[in-house]
Enzyme design. Sequence first.
Site, PDB file in Angstrom:
ATOM      1  N   HIS A 179       0.873  -1.184   0.000  1.00  0.00           N
ATOM      2  CA  HIS A 179       0.000   0.000   0.000  1.00  0.00           C
ATOM      3  C   HIS A 179       0.914   1.239   0.000  1.00  0.00           C
ATOM      4  O   HIS A 179       2.017   1.190   0.531  1.00  0.00           O
ATOM      5  CB  HIS A 179      -0.832  -0.061   1.284  1.00  0.00           C
TER       6      HIS A 179
ATOM      7  N   GLN B   7      -4.466  -5.269   6.731  1.00  0.00           N
ATOM      8  CA  GLN B   7      -5.450  -6.152   6.090  1.00  0.00           C
ATOM      9  C   GLN B   7      -5.413  -7.572   6.633  1.00  0.00           C
ATOM     10  O   GLN B   7      -6.234  -8.402   6.232  1.00  0.00           O
ATOM     11  CB  GLN B   7      -5.222  -6.196   4.574  1.00  0.00           C
TER      12      GLN B   7
ATOM     13  N   LYS C 188     -10.254  -0.952  10.499  1.00  0.00           N
ATOM     14  CA  LYS C 188     -10.413  -2.144   9.657  1.00  0.00           C
ATOM     15  C   LYS C 188     -10.741  -3.370  10.515  1.00  0.00           C
ATOM     16  O   LYS C 188     -10.905  -4.467  10.011  1.00  0.00           O
ATOM     17  CB  LYS C 188      -9.141  -2.369   8.843  1.00  0.00           C
TER      18      LYS C 188
HETATM   19  N1  PLP Z   1      -1.648  -0.759   4.616  1.00  0.00           N
HETATM   20  C1  PLP Z   1      -2.585  -1.468   4.017  1.00  0.00           C
HETATM   21  C2  PLP Z   1      -2.266  -2.850   3.526  1.00  0.00           C
HETATM   22  C3  PLP Z   1      -3.862  -0.943   3.849  1.00  0.00           C
HETATM   23  O1  PLP Z   1      -4.812  -1.664   3.241  1.00  0.00           O
HETATM   24  C4  PLP Z   1      -4.137   0.355   4.346  1.00  0.00           C
HETATM   25  C5  PLP Z   1      -5.463   0.959   4.145  1.00  0.00           C
HETATM   26  O2  PLP Z   1      -6.214   0.583   3.281  1.00  0.00           O
HETATM   27  C6  PLP Z   1      -3.111   1.060   4.980  1.00  0.00           C
HETATM   28  C7  PLP Z   1      -1.885   0.468   5.103  1.00  0.00           C
HETATM   29  C8  PLP Z   1      -3.352   2.417   5.533  1.00  0.00           C
HETATM   30  O3  PLP Z   1      -4.259   2.346   6.584  1.00  0.00           O
HETATM   31  P1  PLP Z   1      -4.832   3.660   7.271  1.00  0.00           P
HETATM   32  O4  PLP Z   1      -5.391   4.496   6.157  1.00  0.00           O
HETATM   33  O5  PLP Z   1      -5.872   3.173   8.206  1.00  0.00           O
HETATM   34  O6  PLP Z   1      -3.697   4.343   7.946  1.00  0.00           O
END
Ligand code: PLP
Length: 464
Positions: free
Chosen positions: A184, A264, A287
């Site tokens: 991500h 995730q 999540k």
């Molecule tokens: N890492 C992964 C694999 C994600 O799916 C996400 C959000 O979709 C994030 C990091 C970032 O999460 P957050 O926006 O809650 O900080």
Amino acid sequence: MTTITNNNVIGAWDAEHALPFEVPTLEAVGLPAGGLPSGGLPSAPTDAAGGLPSAPTGAAGGWPLSQLRAEFPILSERVEGGKPLVWLDNAATTQKPRAVIERLQEYYEHENSNVHRGAHTLAARATDAYEEARGKVAAFIGAPSADNIVFVRGTTEGINLVAQSFVKPLLSPGDEIVLTILEHHANIVPWQVLTQETGAVLRVAPVDDTGQILVDEYRRLFSPRTKFASFTQVSNALGTVVPVEELIAIAHAFGVPTLVDGAQSIPHTPVNVTALDADFFVFSGHKLYAPTGIGAVYGKREHLEAAVPYQTGGNMIKDVTFERTVYQDPPQKFEAGTGNIADAVGLGAAIDFLEQIGIAHIAAWEQELLRYGTAELTKVPGLHLVGTAHHKASVLSFVLDGHSVEEIGQALSREGIAVRAGHHCAQPILRRFGLEGTVRPSLAFYNTPEEIEQLAQVLHRLAG
Ligand code: PLP
């Protein structure tokens, strides 16, 4: 039985594990063939997660799904002129059970105060609730102590904290940080910023055509210049479950500490950071059926002690003069300013709720839904799944011939079905498959086979 062929995928099926698998394989878990029952979660293969001590029905097979869904008020919402909401955007965020909503209300009605200071009743209540939540997070992920848990806003803030506080002081020009192409943007950009600040460089592990990490290629990236490795446990764009235990062990063989992005994975699989031997593990509460704006960093004690806080101010100090400041011990050292106390308490309530159901039960049910969804979607003419690793969780990413992903997202939304359509903040991995975006239904344990059928129906109509 449906046999999935390579016509239905972009990339390839996992050859080693003899995919295309035959679906549905429901009989294998004692469910009737031809479709999933909407009556309840199946029993977990083992009862290691603690069973269902307070399931309202006391049913041996688990909570009836309808009863579980009733715990989530928003799932009864009607949208688009009265259509039932079908929430298949769980990888973006999950819906909140009554237990979490009510806990927030209780906190604000009876406990609200700042923590760690003020000698009065509500300060004590708020501090107790906040620290109790920290303990619940620690227990939930198998951390040795609550002191290993730093509350942050979420995964993004957690990765930035580790990058700036722990990794940056380790880096000299030419040093290397290992990532994977599955990441991500939250697990790419903070490291890129570090390379600009320090002259270090990124090395990126590739995936095979199913979307699984090529572990030998990952191993080859390590050198005496490698100072850190950071990777996701489950890909938000493809759903690949990454063998993080192996990736951590390889990094450790080179003396390199690691961060696991658990954003995730934590909603879909039991996590034990001690068994993984992770140096850092980060996740977002939202999540995991908890509020937005709260998440956690797990860090090994020695790393948290070595790290230098990148945010400073109130709350994180023992003593301040104009000449120097003495910091608190971890984890308070990293919690400058007033934290998100209420939502941390809400995260604790979400964990209590999930533990009642049992994360192993949740994982088993979601795997069945994923298999069923895979079978149903690959029957749609012109639909191509993206991400077909043998080990997957929650995510069914796809494209459909002749339709933009935005068009599909809107068509589904008009039927009350919420999915994500776009790049999912993971452009490098989608570009690896020659794509700028996909449609991404993502499952949670409160989803039903009927919802998957509704999704498939709309897609058949579009395809036809
Ligand atoms: N890492 C992964 C694999 C994600 O799916 C996400 C959000 O979709 C994030 C990091 C970032 O999460 P957050 O926006 O809650 O900080």
